[in-house]
Scaffold this motif. Structure first.
Motif, mmCIF file in Angstrom:
data_model
loop_
_atom_site.group_PDB
_atom_site.id
_atom_site.type_symbol
_atom_site.label_atom_id
_atom_site.label_comp_id
_atom_site.label_asym_id
_atom_site.label_seq_id
_atom_site.Cartn_x
_atom_site.Cartn_y
_atom_site.Cartn_z
ATOM 1 N N THR A 166 -0.536 -4.777 -2.090
ATOM 2 C CA THR A 166 -0.265 -6.207 -1.479
ATOM 3 C C THR A 166 -1.338 -6.904 -1.306
ATOM 4 O O THR A 166 -2.404 -6.737 -0.689
ATOM 5 C CB THR A 166 0.604 -6.077 -0.150
ATOM 6 O OG1 THR A 166 1.774 -5.173 -0.077
ATOM 7 C CG2 THR A 166 1.092 -7.537 0.399
ATOM 8 N N GLU A 167 -1.465 -8.128 -1.915
ATOM 9 C CA GLU A 167 -2.638 -8.962 -1.922
ATOM 10 C C GLU A 167 -2.561 -9.625 -0.814
ATOM 11 O O GLU A 167 -1.758 -10.379 -0.103
ATOM 12 C CB GLU A 167 -2.566 -10.006 -3.035
ATOM 13 C CG GLU A 167 -3.856 -10.889 -3.250
ATOM 14 C CD GLU A 167 -3.912 -11.707 -4.507
ATOM 15 O OE1 GLU A 167 -5.037 -12.065 -4.765
ATOM 16 O OE2 GLU A 167 -2.691 -11.745 -5.080
ATOM 17 N N ASN A 168 -3.753 -9.633 0.078
ATOM 18 C CA ASN A 168 -3.869 -10.332 1.487
ATOM 19 C C ASN A 168 -3.673 -11.871 1.246
ATOM 20 O O ASN A 168 -3.095 -12.240 2.089
ATOM 21 C CB ASN A 168 -5.362 -9.968 2.102
ATOM 22 C CG ASN A 168 -5.432 -8.486 2.524
ATOM 23 O OD1 ASN A 168 -4.193 -7.598 2.708
ATOM 24 N ND2 ASN A 168 -6.424 -7.926 2.269
ATOM 25 N N ALA A 169 -4.383 -12.397 0.537
ATOM 26 C CA ALA A 169 -4.138 -13.908 0.143
ATOM 27 C C ALA A 169 -4.507 -14.043 -1.153
ATOM 28 O O ALA A 169 -5.073 -13.730 -1.938
ATOM 29 C CB ALA A 169 -5.308 -14.894 1.250
ATOM 30 N N PRO A 170 -3.964 -15.255 -1.756
ATOM 31 C CA PRO A 170 -4.268 -15.612 -3.158
ATOM 32 C C PRO A 170 -5.542 -15.603 -3.675
ATOM 33 O O PRO A 170 -6.420 -16.341 -2.934
ATOM 34 C CB PRO A 170 -3.543 -16.977 -3.312
ATOM 35 C CG PRO A 170 -2.637 -16.982 -2.268
ATOM 36 C CD PRO A 170 -3.184 -16.162 -1.083
ATOM 37 N N ASN A 171 -5.885 -14.831 -4.860
ATOM 38 C CA ASN A 171 -7.427 -14.705 -5.144
ATOM 39 C C ASN A 171 -8.373 -14.513 -4.260
ATOM 40 O O ASN A 171 -9.480 -14.681 -4.718
ATOM 41 C CB ASN A 171 -7.527 -15.894 -5.897
ATOM 42 C CG ASN A 171 -6.448 -16.396 -6.870
ATOM 43 O OD1 ASN A 171 -5.859 -15.549 -7.444
ATOM 44 N ND2 ASN A 171 -5.902 -17.717 -6.757
ATOM 45 N N ASP A 172 -8.094 -13.664 -3.078
ATOM 46 C CA ASP A 172 -9.240 -13.380 -2.395
ATOM 47 C C ASP A 172 -9.523 -12.179 -2.579
ATOM 48 O O ASP A 172 -10.763 -11.724 -2.183
ATOM 49 C CB ASP A 172 -8.845 -13.414 -0.931
ATOM 50 C CG ASP A 172 -8.144 -12.150 -0.490
ATOM 51 O OD1 ASP A 172 -7.361 -11.552 -1.405
ATOM 52 O OD2 ASP A 172 -7.802 -11.967 0.861
ATOM 53 N N GLY A 173 -9.071 -11.354 -3.421
ATOM 54 C CA GLY A 173 -9.819 -10.059 -4.074
ATOM 55 C C GLY A 173 -9.501 -8.945 -3.051
ATOM 56 O O GLY A 173 -10.059 -7.753 -3.515
ATOM 57 N N SER A 174 -8.581 -8.797 -2.199
ATOM 58 C CA SER A 174 -8.451 -7.718 -1.187
ATOM 59 C C SER A 174 -6.788 -7.364 -1.236
ATOM 60 O O SER A 174 -5.848 -8.216 -1.283
ATOM 61 C CB SER A 174 -8.848 -8.342 0.291
ATOM 62 O OG SER A 174 -8.529 -7.353 1.260
ATOM 63 N N PHE A 175 -6.790 -6.208 -1.354
ATOM 64 C CA PHE A 175 -5.217 -5.736 -1.556
ATOM 65 C C PHE A 175 -5.137 -4.566 -0.653
ATOM 66 O O PHE A 175 -5.949 -3.585 -0.781
ATOM 67 C CB PHE A 175 -5.026 -5.338 -3.137
ATOM 68 C CG PHE A 175 -5.084 -6.022 -4.283
ATOM 69 C CD1 PHE A 175 -4.064 -6.953 -4.596
ATOM 70 C CD2 PHE A 175 -6.513 -6.727 -4.794
ATOM 71 C CE1 PHE A 175 -3.917 -7.925 -5.506
ATOM 72 C CE2 PHE A 175 -6.316 -7.847 -5.671
ATOM 73 C CZ PHE A 175 -5.153 -8.334 -6.054
ATOM 74 N N GLU A 176 -3.972 -4.348 0.144
ATOM 75 C CA GLU A 176 -3.894 -3.471 0.928
ATOM 76 C C GLU A 176 -2.967 -2.404 0.182
ATOM 77 O O GLU A 176 -1.902 -2.665 -0.461
ATOM 78 C CB GLU A 176 -3.038 -3.916 2.054
ATOM 79 C CG GLU A 176 -3.653 -4.706 3.009
ATOM 80 C CD GLU A 176 -4.866 -4.133 3.604
ATOM 81 O OE1 GLU A 176 -4.865 -2.944 3.743
ATOM 82 O OE2 GLU A 176 -5.981 -5.032 3.840
ATOM 83 N N ILE A 177 -3.299 -1.195 0.067
ATOM 84 C CA ILE A 177 -2.869 -0.192 -0.764
ATOM 85 C C ILE A 177 -1.838 0.796 0.267
ATOM 86 O O ILE A 177 -2.594 1.683 1.276
ATOM 87 C CB ILE A 177 -3.650 0.712 -1.529
ATOM 88 C CG1 ILE A 177 -4.555 -0.252 -2.347
ATOM 89 C CG2 ILE A 177 -2.793 1.645 -2.481
ATOM 90 C CD1 ILE A 177 -3.687 -1.107 -3.211
#
Length: 221
Positions: A166-177
């Motif tokens: 799940t991407e934390n915010a658009p294009n911020d490069g951070s994904f919660e797995i």
């Protein structure tokens, strides 16, 4: 009769004593383990953008930058929905998304370069001047500074196996797995947006050849 009974008893006792006199032998076994306190991202496949066609950057900011979106799932190519640039960037062959894996014991965070400062709405009229400071450069094999770079940004993730991202915010490069039950490895594909360089002071011409660069991916609990 009494003598025979005593003889038998003596033999029985002697046999019992013989059984408990066996010598014991102890042996030591070694034990080893490898402890890991960081998550390691393994490169399964590099990002191959295929063959693209480009001639030059714009001569003014109003001409914008050429852009292509490379899907993480299957490498499908599309234009940014807000792209109105006059500068052309065209895919001539199918790209192959990158693929990586992470050995995991729990949920974790997958992190790419934060390019949220670049708004795809500015690929057209505004020219996205901050691409050169935030995007990941792909430079020509000649290393000639007169040849403009291409740039990667807006990284995306597609789940292959082992978990859900799940991407934390658009294009911020951070994904919660989120780890799937019973899984110990998360496998994922990587997509991105490719653009030409923004207008600077004059039109710059692209040269034929290989353009290459690297981008960083980290994983942490």
């Amino acid at each position: 009769m009494m003598t025979m009974n005593k003889t038998r008893l003596a033999l029985a006792v002697a046999g019992a004593v013989s059984l408990v006199s066996v010598t014991a032998h102890a042996v030591d076994f070694g034990a080893t383990t490898t402890l890991q306190n960081t998550l390691e991202v393994t490169v399964v496949q590099e990002l191959d953008l295929g063959t693209i066609f480009a001639t030059a950057t714009g001569t003014t900011a109003a001409e914008g930058v050429g852009a292509l979106v490379i899907a993480a799932l299957d490498g499908a190519v599309s234009d940014p929905t807000t792209d109105s640039a006059e500068v052309n960037l065209t895919s001539l062959s199918a790209p192959t998304p990158a693929q990586g894996s992470v050995a995991m014991a729990a949920d974790f965070t997958l992190t790419f370069t934060d390019t949220s400062a670049i708004d795809s709405a500015t690929f057209g009229a505004a020219g996205s001047a901050n691409i050169a400071t935030v995007g990941i450069p792909l430079s020509h094999e000649s290393a000639d500074p007169a040849v403009p770079d291409l740039f990667l940004m807006h990284f995306t993730v597609a789940d292959v196996s082992g978990g859900v991202s799940t991407e934390n915010a658009p294009n911020d490069g951070s994904f919660e797995i989120e780890q799937d039950f019973g899984e110990t490895e998360f496998v994922f594909n990587i997509g991105a947006t490719l653009t030409t360089a923004p207008f600077d002071t004059a039109e710059a011409t692209y040269e034929a050849g290989i353009y290459a660069g690297t981008f960083e991916v980290t994983a942490a609990y």
